[in-house]
Design a protein around this motif. Structure first.
Motif, PDB file in Angstrom:
ATOM      1  N   ARG A   1       0.838  -1.195   0.000  1.00 52.13           N
ATOM      2  CA  ARG A   1       0.000   0.000   0.000  1.00 52.13           C
ATOM      3  C   ARG A   1       0.874   1.247   0.000  1.00 52.13           C
TER       4      ARG A   1
ATOM      5  N   MET B   1       0.228   6.785   2.103  1.00 57.46           N
ATOM      6  CA  MET B   1      -1.006   7.328   2.657  1.00 57.46           C
ATOM      7  C   MET B   1      -2.034   6.230   2.871  1.00 57.46           C
ATOM      8  N   GLN B   2      -2.021   5.222   2.016  1.00 60.78           N
ATOM      9  CA  GLN B   2      -2.993   4.136   2.180  1.00 60.78           C
ATOM     10  C   GLN B   2      -2.726   3.310   3.437  1.00 60.78           C
TER      11      GLN B   2
ATOM     12  N   PHE C   1      -2.101   4.582   6.241  1.00 59.26           N
ATOM     13  CA  PHE C   1      -2.609   5.355   7.377  1.00 59.26           C
ATOM     14  C   PHE C   1      -3.912   4.801   7.958  1.00 59.26           C
ATOM     15  N   PRO C   2      -4.916   4.396   7.123  1.00 58.42           N
ATOM     16  CA  PRO C   2      -6.127   3.845   7.747  1.00 58.42           C
ATOM     17  C   PRO C   2      -5.951   2.427   8.283  1.00 58.42           C
ATOM     18  N   ILE C   3      -4.864   1.770   7.928  1.00 57.76           N
ATOM     19  CA  ILE C   3      -4.694   0.389   8.378  1.00 57.76           C
ATOM     20  C   ILE C   3      -4.134   0.316   9.792  1.00 57.76           C
TER      21      ILE C   3
ATOM     22  N   ARG D   1      -5.700  -0.364  13.289  1.00 50.17           N
ATOM     23  CA  ARG D   1      -6.321  -1.663  13.588  1.00 50.17           C
ATOM     24  C   ARG D   1      -5.373  -2.637  14.269  1.00 50.17           C
TER      25      ARG D   1
ATOM     26  N   TYR E   1     -11.793   3.664  15.912  1.00 51.73           N
ATOM     27  CA  TYR E   1     -10.674   3.859  14.988  1.00 51.73           C
ATOM     28  C   TYR E   1     -10.684   5.317  14.537  1.00 51.73           C
ATOM     29  N   HIS E   2      -9.832   6.107  15.177  1.00 54.15           N
ATOM     30  CA  HIS E   2      -9.966   7.562  15.002  1.00 54.15           C
ATOM     31  C   HIS E   2      -9.425   8.050  13.673  1.00 54.15           C
ATOM     32  N   MET E   3      -8.352   7.430  13.182  1.00 54.94           N
ATOM     33  CA  MET E   3      -7.769   7.808  11.889  1.00 54.94           C
ATOM     34  C   MET E   3      -7.647   9.332  11.791  1.00 54.94           C
TER      35      MET E   3
ATOM     36  N   ILE F   1      -2.601  11.908  10.989  1.00 58.27           N
ATOM     37  CA  ILE F   1      -2.292  11.554   9.605  1.00 58.27           C
ATOM     38  C   ILE F   1      -0.865  12.009   9.314  1.00 58.27           C
TER      39      ILE F   1
ATOM     40  N   ARG G   1      -5.929  15.906  11.496  1.00 59.40           N
ATOM     41  CA  ARG G   1      -6.920  16.280  10.490  1.00 59.40           C
ATOM     42  C   ARG G   1      -7.653  17.575  10.798  1.00 59.40           C
TER      43      ARG G   1
ATOM     44  N   VAL H   1      -0.207  12.720  -2.597  1.00 58.28           N
ATOM     45  CA  VAL H   1      -0.164  11.450  -1.866  1.00 58.28           C
ATOM     46  C   VAL H   1      -0.480  10.252  -2.754  1.00 58.28           C
ATOM     47  N   LEU H   2      -1.007  10.484  -3.939  1.00 55.38           N
ATOM     48  CA  LEU H   2      -1.350   9.353  -4.803  1.00 55.38           C
ATOM     49  C   LEU H   2      -0.093   8.664  -5.324  1.00 55.38           C
TER      50      LEU H   2
END
Lengths: 600, 391
Positions: free
Chosen positions: B76, B79-80, B82-84, B87, B172-174, B177, B182, B313-314
């Protein structure tokens, strides 16, 4: 351990008299917080289907799909994100990278369905009760995860450039180009907009990766005029760029130029490789402009023998004889042409078809003929006095400048027209004036008001920087000539409106607002037309016409099955369209050859 | 350090070093505690060999929760990931977000705005409170004292409300970043936080009276599960487990990060190193967190940027490098070792969750000679979260 340890636990009994804190019914109304990341919303008016949400989603929860009632159009793919709530983790990165800010989240978090398939939905299309929720996670500018500002292109200051025809734009350095390329989100909306459908996101990626050889290969897949298009393309691709919604569009044109600037000419030839083995088919192309040479390049690479007949002493057509050197230096154009001739294309210079060689001759000597003669004849305003020798056509003057003929620059002059050609001639003559007389006195009068000028905004900005006096909403009425026959200037009236209610050209003037603009020369730059006299009477009669232009089908073929036509003379309006037309004609001619082979 | 338990009255060792346990003799019994068992924190299992009601040997079995986070992250973009990361630890996810973000920022050369540092510290302390509240309920529950968990769950829910209004999510606050956080604090947040803190303090008063000044709890917890201070370094023991043994190990003090140097506090320690002391150290650490949050809300800047400008970030590529970022979570030292190779993806991410050392090597040592009825309490007292064992 003490007696306190025995008694103290009994203090828990005080809770016997407290109300329970548990909420009995989990379906009670309890709105999510103001910035709660709840269910998605999508503003259909703002979404452009660029798919950055799909790209960033690490769960693969988003699919871009066509939606009925949302057609694809300029700058809008027509696709919309469908979200699978079996996969979504509500991280909101899709909201953060959304290029238009259309994708947001509501603060709603309760959704009861008996059919699990319904949790795969398209926000904004599948109507939901939270569509109008005011609260929920939003993205503000600070959160946007792609940079919005374009890397400024270094160029010559007005004072440094006005004295000569030196190229104004310097081109990006490698660091600048990488920064600019980094802004691209690779959505591909530009590909659909580009008439030649260039692989724009891929070649921008090549810039990011520093892989310029790959970049050149990608450019040549769709466009043999990268030096030209990298400088003077009308870059409509940038109008559909997703980045423009939150800032500046990606400088696609400058990045194309950057790629081709980085690779030496010999390497370019090596990268695109040799043409196919000869097929024995012969093609004649009339006009060595972008349309004709693009078709020549494609056909030669397929192994056909291509001869190009060019009336002028050098190739390039309008790109050489219409565009001033400060925008497109001749050596850059020569590089593109050298690659094309290296494919075996034979260009016969100073060969004017109709005069030096007849159309009928071409028809009999070649298997196919293509007409790509451009628009080299200037139109006249036909106002009184416009037949005066000092009233000139812009295209003629520009051609004279290119061929190096000596031009006596007038001390003062007036240009009629508000398009790019008008700017080109005004700026070119200003340079000559400065060289010959030490001062600039050029007045440009246009029918349109400044908000509706036909010229590119950057052309207008640079013209003003170069001391051109631009007057908008002025309609030419007469060239003023004194008794001795000397041209004194141009008389104009204030324009009230240009079109009538049916959008027909019918300018209305305020005659009381009359001005005389001083000028020893008046230049008409109000449009061009094709010189079709080369066709001869017989062929002109036989061909089908459409409002003064030769009628062609979608492949560029005329009503005569041996003759194709492309470029400005049938379609216009710019280089990249001519390139696209050239490809179409080449494919059509090649497929006709293939069919002929199959039959024989 | 070689493992040498006292096995004088228990099975002999065979030549290969394993225990000579003859199950057919009827003297020993195999007992599985977990993976579904109220006395287990999360999804793991302990394979106990007991002789009567005493444990002869205990083996931990993990892997029930393995989701391969570290490997997923290698596929990933930065940036991808970051949401993982959140967990990897459910009850206290924010340390993953902080350590990952800080590692990425260091290798990418990003400067984070000061306000973001303060908000990050605030979030980490809020998460610590939640984690301890959960622990207290679990520790009491392991001894059959259900009411503590009911109280702490309620006040934890109030803190989740604060999380929701600050971060937009409850669990899961995410929110932390790469590049900052945020958003800024919402309007009136400090006042609502103060009300919540007072409620938690009040509940902790009850917890102290009912749980800590409790003859039953003391009888069960005092002197049980002692971690000898000399084990700390060889077993990699950190956090309250170490501090209860009298060693003031606290990353917030030892290797200060974020805004901890600007906060006034001392590491909470105990000295008896048993279950009771560890529980008490955590209770006092929780009170310290309440104090730290109050300090933060007073001292933090009231406005300013919370995010730095990021590249696109892409296709964000980070130069070759490696770093280890650590922080003091409620269980001890949490760390992220991040290796980048100049591409758009992490080359390797290694998550150092304190539960790994505490619940495998240390627990297997402590459980020998324990009474079966103490096993659950012993495991809870080490405060382990299996997801961070099985990244």
């Amino acid at each position: 351990m003490s007696i306190r340890d025995v008694l103290s636990p009994f203090t828990a009994w005080k809770n016997l008299f407290r109300d329970p804190v548990t909420i009995a019914d989990p379906l009670n109304e309890r709105p999510g917080a103001a910035r709660y990341r709840g269910f998605h919303k999508n503003d259909m008016d703002k979404c452009i289907g660029c798919g950055t949400c799909e790209t960033i989603c690490q769960n693969g929860a988003i699919d871009m799909l066509p939606v009925s009632g949302v057609p694809a159009k300029l700058g809008d793919s027509g696709l919309r994100p469908r979200i699978d709530y079996g996969r979504c983790c509500w991280c909101a990165l899709c909201v953060d990278v959304c290029m238009t800010g259309s994708l947001t989240m509501s603060n709603e978090y309760k959704w009861v369905e008996s059919n699990p398939d319904l949790f795969r939905f398209t926000p904004g299309v599948d109507k939901k009760h939270w569509d109008n929720a005011e609260l929920g996670y939003q993205r503000h500018a600070e959160k946007h995860l792609t940079p919005g500002e374009r890397v400024e292109m270094p160029e010559l200051e007005p004072a440094a450039r006005i004295g000569s025809f030196t190229e104004i734009v310097d081109g990006y350095s490698i660091e600048q180009a990488k920064l600019e390329a980094d802004r691209c989100v690779s959505c591909g909306l530009c590909i659909a907009t580009c008439p030649a459908h260039m692989a724009i996101p891929d070649y921008i990626k090549a810039v990011r990766d520093g892989d310029y050889e790959r970049g050149v290969q990608l450019l040549y897949e769709t466009n043999p005029f990268s030096q030209v298009c990298g400088r003077v393309c009308t870059h409509r691709c940038e109008d559909s760029c997703a980045a423009r919604h939150e800032g500046d569009p990606i400088a696609i044109r400058w990045l194309k130029r950057h790629i081709i600037d980085q690779v030496p000419q010999e390497k370019v030839l090596e990268l695109i490789g040799k043409p196919a083995a000869p097929t024995g088919k012969k093609v004649a192309i009339i006009g060595a402009g972008p349309a004709g040479l693009t078709a020549a390049f494609d056909l030669a690479r397929k192994g056909h023998a291509v001869t190009v007949f060019e009336a002028q002493a050098a190739a390039g057509g309008m790109t050489r004889y219409g565009i001033p050197e400060y925008r497109l230096p001749y050596d850059a154009l020569d590089k593109d042409i050298a690659v094309i001739t290296a494919m075996g294309v034979d260009i016969q210079y100073n060969q004017r078809v109709g005069t030096d060689i007849a159309m009928q001759q071409l028809q009999s000597d070649y298997d196919a003929v293509m007409l790509a003669i451009g628009l080299h004849q200037g139109r006249s305003t036909r106002i009184p006095g416009s037949d005066h020798p000092q009233v000139r056509k812009a295209v003629d003057l520009l051609r004279q400048i290119t061929t190096g003929e000596k031009i006596e620059a007038p001390k003062s002059m007036v240009v009629i027209g508000g398009g790019n050609v008008a700017m080109d001639i005004a700026r070119s003559m200003a340079r000559l004036q400065l060289q010959q007389h030490g001062e600039i006195r050029v007045t440009l009068t246009a029918l349109e008001d400044k908000a509706h000028f036909l010229a590119d905004p950057v052309e207008i900005k640079e013209s003003l920087e170069e001391q051109i006096n631009i007057l908008d909403s002025r309609g030419p009425q007469a060239c003023v000539i004194d008794d001795s026959g000397k041209l004194l200037g141009l008389k104009t009236w204030k324009v009230l409106s240009i079109f009538d209610a049916e959008r027909r050209f019918a300018p209305q003037y305020d005659e009381s607002d009359e001005q005389i603009h001083e000028g020893e020369m008046v230049v008409e730059a109000i449009g061009q037309m094709a010189d079709v006299s080369l066709l001869g009477n017989e062929l002109t009669e036989k061909l089908e016409w459409n409002r003064g232009r030769i009628q062609i089908d979608s492949n560029g073929r005329t009503s005569e099955n041996w003759l194709w036509s492309a470029g400005d003379c049938v379609k216009g309006p710019d280089v990249i369209n001519a390139v696209a037309d050239g490809h179409r004609v080449a494919i059509s001619i090649d497929s006709v050859f293939t069919q002929q082979e199959a039959k024989s | 350090m070689a493992y040498q338990p006292d096995r004088s009255q228990y099975p002999q060792k065979k030549a290969d070093g394993t225990l000579d346990i003859d199950l057919a003799s009827g003297k020993y019994l195999k007992l599985w505690q977990g993976p579904q068992h109220p006395g287990i924190t999360g999804n793991m299992a302990i394979e106990l060999t007991v002789c009567g009601d005493e444990v002869v040997e205990g083996k931990t079995h993990v892997g029930y929760l393995h989701r391969g986070f570290e490997k997923l992250m290698e596929r990933r973009t930065f940036m991808q990931c970051f949401p993982i990361v959140c967990r990897i630890c459910v009850p206290e996810p924010d340390f993953n977000e902080y350590c990952y973000a800080a590692a990425v920022e260091e290798l990418a050369g990003l400067e984070v705005p000061e306000l973001a540092h303060w908000i990050r510290t605030l979030i980490l302390e809020m998460g610590r409170i939640n984690s301890y509240l959960m622990y207290l309920g679990g520790q009491a529950g392991a001894f059959g004292q259900g009411v503590i968990g009911q109280w702490t769950t309620y006040v934890r829910d109030l803190m989740l409300d604060r999380f929701e209004e600050l971060t937009g999510a409850r669990i899961y606050h995410m929110f932390i970043i790469p590049g900052g956080v945020r958003d800024n604090l919402p309007e009136g947040f400090a006042a609502r936080m103060e009300t919540t803190l007072q409620e938690i303090e009040s509940t902790l008063g009850d917890v102290e009276r009912v749980m800590f000044h409790n003859a039953v709890f003391k009888k069960r917890a005092v002197g049980v599960g002692i971690i000898a201070p000399e084990l700390l370094d060889s077993y990699g023991i950190t956090g309250p487990n170490a501090r209860a043994a009298g060693v003031a190990k606290d990353v917030r003090k030892d290797q200060p990060y974020l805004v901890y140097p600007e906060l006034d506090f001392e590491a909470v320690t105990g000295k008896d190193s048993d279950i009771y002391t560890r529980a008490d150290v955590r209770r006092r650490d929780l009170l310290l967190s309440i104090d730290l949050i109050r300090q933060i809300l007073v001292k933090m800047p009231k406005s300013g940027a919370v995010m730095t400008k990021l590249p696109n970030v892409l296709h964000w590529k980070i130069p070759r490098g490696e770093t280890y970022i650590r922080g003091e979570c409620s269980r001890g030292e949490y760390g992220y070792y991040l290796v980048t190779d100049g591409s758009g993806y992490p080359r390797r991410v290694n998550v150092r969750g304190p539960s790994y050392t505490h619940s495998i090597a240390l627990f297997e040592r402590l459980v020998v000679n324990a009474n079966i009825s103490d096993v659950a309490a012993l495991l809870v007292s080490l405060h382990t979260y299996p997801p961070e064992i099985e990244r």
